[in-house]
Design a protein around this motif. Structure first.
Motif: not given
Length: 129
Positions: A86-104
């Motif tokens: 939801s945060q990725l789709a809303a533009g509130k989270m960066d995909g690379q950051k999510a990946f690097l922090t283990g959320k993605l």
């Protein structure tokens, strides 16, 4: 569109909107999006109740959003929580950051995963029209 919806997932509404955006494309727009992306995304999303739902974004052949496993096999499988998507789709989270922090988590062609943000942004803009 109810064939896309899965109760208990915030992501479900996003996929319904994405499905509607793709449904509003002309054949030329759909082909252009397929040409630009050239891949199949399988998204495995887990909600707060630890239930998993799977959606497929096919931008390799026909430009479609489907509920369920990718067929043929996905080029990249993305695994995340409902909140993260939801945060990725809303533009509130960066995909690379999510990946690097283990959320993605991603399996397969990780570079293709970087194109997902553009697909979500395009659908968001189309939905506003």
């Amino acid at each position: 569109m109810s064939d896309i919806k899965v109760d208990g997932f915030k992501a479900s509404d996003i996929f319904v909107d994405l499905h509607a955006a793709f449904g509003g494309f002309t054949d030329a727009q759909r082909k252009a999006q397929v040409q630009k992306t050239k891949g199949i995304f399988e998204l495995r999303i887990t909600n707060d109740d630890k239930k998993e739902a799977v959606w497929t974004i096919d931008l390799k052949k026909n430009g479609a959003i489907l509920k369920g496993l990718a067929s043929p096999k996905a080029d990249v499988t993305l695994i995340m929580s409902d909140d993260t998507f939801s945060q990725l789709a809303a533009g509130k989270m960066d995909g690379q950051k999510a990946f690097l922090t283990g959320k993605l988590k991603a399996k397969g062609n990780i570079m293709l995963a970087t194109k997902l943000a553009a697909v979500l942004q395009m659908a968001k803009e189309k939905a506003k029209l």
